[in-house]
Motif scaffolding. Sequence first.
Motif, PDB file in Angstrom:
ATOM      1  N   MET A  11       2.130 -14.502   7.058  1.00 51.65           N
ATOM      2  CA  MET A  11       0.715 -14.268   7.376  1.00 51.65           C
ATOM      3  C   MET A  11       0.492 -12.863   7.924  1.00 51.65           C
ATOM      4  O   MET A  11      -0.113 -12.014   7.279  1.00 51.65           O
ATOM      5  CB  MET A  11       0.214 -15.310   8.388  1.00 51.65           C
ATOM      6  CG  MET A  11       0.136 -16.728   7.857  1.00 51.65           C
ATOM      7  SD  MET A  11      -0.653 -17.813   9.087  1.00 51.65           S
ATOM      8  CE  MET A  11      -0.308 -19.418   8.383  1.00 51.65           C
ATOM      9  N   SER A  12       0.963 -12.595   9.147  1.00 50.39           N
ATOM     10  CA  SER A  12       0.680 -11.329   9.823  1.00 50.39           C
ATOM     11  C   SER A  12       1.236 -10.139   9.049  1.00 50.39           C
ATOM     12  O   SER A  12       2.274 -10.241   8.383  1.00 50.39           O
ATOM     13  CB  SER A  12       1.275 -11.330  11.233  1.00 50.39           C
ATOM     14  OG  SER A  12       0.675 -12.323  12.032  1.00 50.39           O
ATOM     15  N   GLU A  13       0.544  -9.000   9.172  1.00 50.03           N
ATOM     16  CA  GLU A  13       0.962  -7.774   8.493  1.00 50.03           C
ATOM     17  C   GLU A  13       0.946  -6.594   9.457  1.00 50.03           C
ATOM     18  O   GLU A  13       0.228  -6.616  10.459  1.00 50.03           O
ATOM     19  CB  GLU A  13       0.036  -7.483   7.306  1.00 50.03           C
ATOM     20  CG  GLU A  13       0.079  -8.519   6.214  1.00 50.03           C
ATOM     21  CD  GLU A  13      -0.674  -8.075   4.969  1.00 50.03           C
ATOM     22  OE1 GLU A  13      -1.211  -6.955   4.969  1.00 50.03           O
ATOM     23  OE2 GLU A  13      -0.709  -8.852   4.001  1.00 50.03           O
ATOM     24  N   PRO A  14       1.725  -5.562   9.155  1.00 51.33           N
ATOM     25  CA  PRO A  14       1.652  -4.335   9.949  1.00 51.33           C
ATOM     26  C   PRO A  14       0.212  -3.812   9.974  1.00 51.33           C
ATOM     27  O   PRO A  14      -0.471  -3.792   8.941  1.00 51.33           O
ATOM     28  CB  PRO A  14       2.583  -3.375   9.208  1.00 51.33           C
ATOM     29  CG  PRO A  14       3.549  -4.268   8.488  1.00 51.33           C
ATOM     30  CD  PRO A  14       2.758  -5.480   8.097  1.00 51.33           C
ATOM     31  N   ASP A  15      -0.247  -3.425  11.151  1.00 57.32           N
ATOM     32  CA  ASP A  15      -1.593  -2.864  11.363  1.00 57.32           C
ATOM     33  C   ASP A  15      -2.700  -3.900  11.203  1.00 57.32           C
ATOM     34  O   ASP A  15      -3.877  -3.543  11.240  1.00 57.32           O
ATOM     35  CB  ASP A  15      -1.870  -1.690  10.406  1.00 57.32           C
ATOM     36  CG  ASP A  15      -0.849  -0.569  10.538  1.00 57.32           C
ATOM     37  OD1 ASP A  15      -0.443  -0.290  11.683  1.00 57.32           O
ATOM     38  OD2 ASP A  15      -0.451  -0.003   9.512  1.00 57.32           O
ATOM     39  N   SER A  16      -2.336  -5.174  11.031  1.00 59.07           N
ATOM     40  CA  SER A  16      -3.351  -6.221  10.929  1.00 59.07           C
ATOM     41  C   SER A  16      -3.185  -7.277  12.011  1.00 59.07           C
ATOM     42  O   SER A  16      -4.161  -7.787  12.545  1.00 59.07           O
ATOM     43  CB  SER A  16      -3.282  -6.899   9.551  1.00 59.07           C
ATOM     44  OG  SER A  16      -3.654  -5.999   8.533  1.00 59.07           O
ATOM     45  N   GLY A  17      -1.927  -7.613  12.311  1.00 55.29           N
ATOM     46  CA  GLY A  17      -1.674  -8.598  13.350  1.00 55.29           C
ATOM     47  C   GLY A  17      -2.270  -9.947  13.025  1.00 55.29           C
ATOM     48  O   GLY A  17      -2.037 -10.505  11.961  1.00 55.29           O
ATOM     49  N   SER A  18      -3.094 -10.464  13.950  1.00 53.67           N
ATOM     50  CA  SER A  18      -3.676 -11.792  13.779  1.00 53.67           C
ATOM     51  C   SER A  18      -4.969 -11.781  12.973  1.00 53.67           C
ATOM     52  O   SER A  18      -5.568 -12.835  12.761  1.00 53.67           O
ATOM     53  CB  SER A  18      -3.942 -12.418  15.153  1.00 53.67           C
ATOM     54  OG  SER A  18      -2.735 -12.656  15.832  1.00 53.67           O
ATOM     55  N   ASP A  19      -5.412 -10.613  12.540  1.00 51.45           N
ATOM     56  CA  ASP A  19      -6.634 -10.529  11.741  1.00 51.45           C
ATOM     57  C   ASP A  19      -6.285 -10.822  10.286  1.00 51.45           C
ATOM     58  O   ASP A  19      -6.131  -9.925   9.469  1.00 51.45           O
ATOM     59  CB  ASP A  19      -7.258  -9.138  11.889  1.00 51.45           C
ATOM     60  CG  ASP A  19      -8.573  -9.017  11.131  1.00 51.45           C
ATOM     61  OD1 ASP A  19      -9.099 -10.057  10.674  1.00 51.45           O
ATOM     62  OD2 ASP A  19      -9.073  -7.888  10.999  1.00 51.45           O
ATOM     63  N   LEU A  20      -6.159 -12.106   9.960  1.00 49.08           N
ATOM     64  CA  LEU A  20      -5.679 -12.491   8.635  1.00 49.08           C
ATOM     65  C   LEU A  20      -6.633 -12.083   7.528  1.00 49.08           C
ATOM     66  O   LEU A  20      -6.215 -11.913   6.376  1.00 49.08           O
ATOM     67  CB  LEU A  20      -5.436 -14.001   8.592  1.00 49.08           C
ATOM     68  CG  LEU A  20      -4.326 -14.524   9.501  1.00 49.08           C
ATOM     69  CD1 LEU A  20      -4.167 -16.025   9.315  1.00 49.08           C
ATOM     70  CD2 LEU A  20      -3.014 -13.815   9.207  1.00 49.08           C
ATOM     71  N   ALA A  21      -7.917 -11.949   7.851  1.00 48.72           N
ATOM     72  CA  ALA A  21      -8.874 -11.582   6.805  1.00 48.72           C
ATOM     73  C   ALA A  21      -8.649 -10.161   6.301  1.00 48.72           C
ATOM     74  O   ALA A  21      -9.154  -9.784   5.240  1.00 48.72           O
ATOM     75  CB  ALA A  21     -10.303 -11.725   7.331  1.00 48.72           C
ATOM     76  N   LEU A  72       3.250 -17.644   1.543  1.00 47.69           N
ATOM     77  CA  LEU A  72       2.714 -16.282   1.561  1.00 47.69           C
ATOM     78  C   LEU A  72       1.195 -16.288   1.397  1.00 47.69           C
ATOM     79  O   LEU A  72       0.670 -16.885   0.453  1.00 47.69           O
ATOM     80  CB  LEU A  72       3.345 -15.470   0.434  1.00 47.69           C
ATOM     81  CG  LEU A  72       2.810 -14.053   0.214  1.00 47.69           C
ATOM     82  CD1 LEU A  72       3.216 -13.147   1.366  1.00 47.69           C
ATOM     83  CD2 LEU A  72       3.324 -13.493  -1.115  1.00 47.69           C
ATOM     84  N   LEU A  73       0.510 -15.606   2.297  1.00 52.33           N
ATOM     85  CA  LEU A  73      -0.931 -15.378   2.172  1.00 52.33           C
ATOM     86  C   LEU A  73      -1.148 -13.955   1.688  1.00 52.33           C
ATOM     87  O   LEU A  73      -0.655 -13.006   2.297  1.00 52.33           O
ATOM     88  CB  LEU A  73      -1.628 -15.577   3.520  1.00 52.33           C
ATOM     89  CG  LEU A  73      -3.138 -15.306   3.537  1.00 52.33           C
ATOM     90  CD1 LEU A  73      -3.886 -16.373   2.749  1.00 52.33           C
ATOM     91  CD2 LEU A  73      -3.665 -15.240   4.974  1.00 52.33           C
ATOM     92  N   CYS A  74      -1.855 -13.808   0.572  1.00 53.52           N
ATOM     93  CA  CYS A  74      -2.109 -12.462   0.065  1.00 53.52           C
ATOM     94  C   CYS A  74      -3.441 -12.426  -0.682  1.00 53.52           C
ATOM     95  O   CYS A  74      -4.075 -13.459  -0.907  1.00 53.52           O
ATOM     96  CB  CYS A  74      -0.971 -11.987  -0.837  1.00 53.52           C
ATOM     97  SG  CYS A  74      -0.603 -13.053  -2.216  1.00 53.52           S
ATOM     98  N   ARG A  75      -3.828 -11.232  -1.044  1.00 52.65           N
ATOM     99  CA  ARG A  75      -5.114 -11.026  -1.715  1.00 52.65           C
ATOM    100  C   ARG A  75      -4.913 -11.060  -3.228  1.00 52.65           C
ATOM    101  O   ARG A  75      -4.058 -10.363  -3.766  1.00 52.65           O
ATOM    102  CB  ARG A  75      -5.721  -9.694  -1.278  1.00 52.65           C
ATOM    103  CG  ARG A  75      -7.172  -9.505  -1.678  1.00 52.65           C
ATOM    104  CD  ARG A  75      -7.810  -8.378  -0.885  1.00 52.65           C
ATOM    105  NE  ARG A  75      -7.899  -8.687   0.528  1.00 52.65           N
ATOM    106  CZ  ARG A  75      -8.790  -9.513   1.064  1.00 52.65           C
ATOM    107  NH1 ARG A  75      -9.668 -10.129   0.272  1.00 52.65           N
ATOM    108  NH2 ARG A  75      -8.812  -9.730   2.353  1.00 52.65           N
ATOM    109  N   THR A  76      -5.702 -11.898  -3.886  1.00 53.74           N
ATOM    110  CA  THR A  76      -5.597 -12.014  -5.338  1.00 53.74           C
ATOM    111  C   THR A  76      -6.823 -11.465  -6.057  1.00 53.74           C
ATOM    112  O   THR A  76      -6.858 -11.414  -7.283  1.00 53.74           O
ATOM    113  CB  THR A  76      -5.395 -13.482  -5.758  1.00 53.74           C
ATOM    114  OG1 THR A  76      -6.363 -14.311  -5.105  1.00 53.74           O
ATOM    115  CG2 THR A  76      -3.998 -13.958  -5.358  1.00 53.74           C
ATOM    116  N   SER A  77      -7.838 -11.083  -5.293  1.00 53.98           N
ATOM    117  CA  SER A  77      -9.007 -10.423  -5.873  1.00 53.98           C
ATOM    118  C   SER A  77      -9.537  -9.436  -4.857  1.00 53.98           C
ATOM    119  O   SER A  77      -9.281  -9.574  -3.658  1.00 53.98           O
ATOM    120  CB  SER A  77     -10.082 -11.443  -6.259  1.00 53.98           C
ATOM    121  OG  SER A  77     -10.551 -12.131  -5.121  1.00 53.98           O
TER     122      SER A  77
END
Length: 381
Positions: free
Chosen positions: A131-141, A174-179
């Motif tokens: 879920m979490s990403e560098p420079d995003s943290g808990s802001d999953l959106a 894995l949570l990721c952007r598909t569009s």
Amino acid sequence: MSNLSFPRPRQSEVGERLRTEVREFLDDFDWRGDPHAASAFGGFDPEFSEALGARGWIGMGFPKSYGGGGYGLVERYAVLEELLAARAPISAHSVADRQSGQLLLRFGSERQREEILPGIAAGKSYFCIGMSEPDSGSDLASVRTRATKVDGGWLVNGAKIWTTNAHRSHYMILLCRTSPSSQERHAGLSQFLVDMKTPGIVCRPIVNIAGVEDFNEVHLQDAFLPDEALIGVEGDGWKQVTSELAFERSGPERFLSHLSVLEEFVRVLKSQPSAVGTRALGRLVAHLVTLRRMSRSVATMIADGQDAALHAALVKDLGTCFEQEIPEILRLALQAEPDPHAADSYRAALAYVVLNAPSCTIRGGTKEVLRSIVAKGLGLR
């Protein structure tokens, strides 16, 4: 403003019977755990996980057709609480049991359920959370890891961070952007079942302040995922992940991570009684009992199919505050310097908690994000 209430937790005779069975199992099984472990899950022990699986105590809420025990979530809660209180080494299977399996059970395809759930229930299949990403943290959106549609599947590029046990897990959700992102920040996200042996996936360990190597930064470069790796419906990732987070944020691991130092504090207080120490203990126990009541209430809500995302966020926020205030309160109540190498078990336990308390904020979402969820849910923003 929305009303917020926590229903009465459901009582379970089966759950109380299971508590006794778990305690007897722990007395008889030759397991090795860190008696002062500050981790919510006590250690990584595949043999122990498989022994629990053989007893039907992993995947307890799965149907028996998928290898599960056919129990309810309330009974699972009773078993988990006993294991956590004993600091049993359940880290290997904990994520799979707590949320990944439940996610696949609810949104996964029949093929995914048949292939994956029996391994989880047996204590032989481990999961990590992407879920979490560098420079995003808990802001999953704001996730930027992207899955691009290609012939027969998807190519994934991006990075995830704070990924506990990724280097020892068999799978990742894995949570990721598909569009492309739109004005609706939560749109265009999807979830995938990822085999961690997939070419293009690299785990880079992150050693925490306590010297433990359990966090990871995971990089995905042109990692190919077949079409059948998609979980649920493309673009429904936000709805799916928020339901998953209700499992992650509300369980007893949110207030039992530091139980060992409280037990050690009580031991010392008995030999060195003081009014300050008694008040500190009373305050912490009152918070502990209240959190347990709220957490059990959320388990009942989830078992009844209710939306518990708001309630779970509140439990996680309060649990984080509780676990981070424990070392501060105890250090003021008893003059003892924390030392991880001390022969005195209280000072050693206190040192573990001091070093690990900062990570409570990372697990399951930061306080700021959780409070934003609560405020929005209550109509305050």
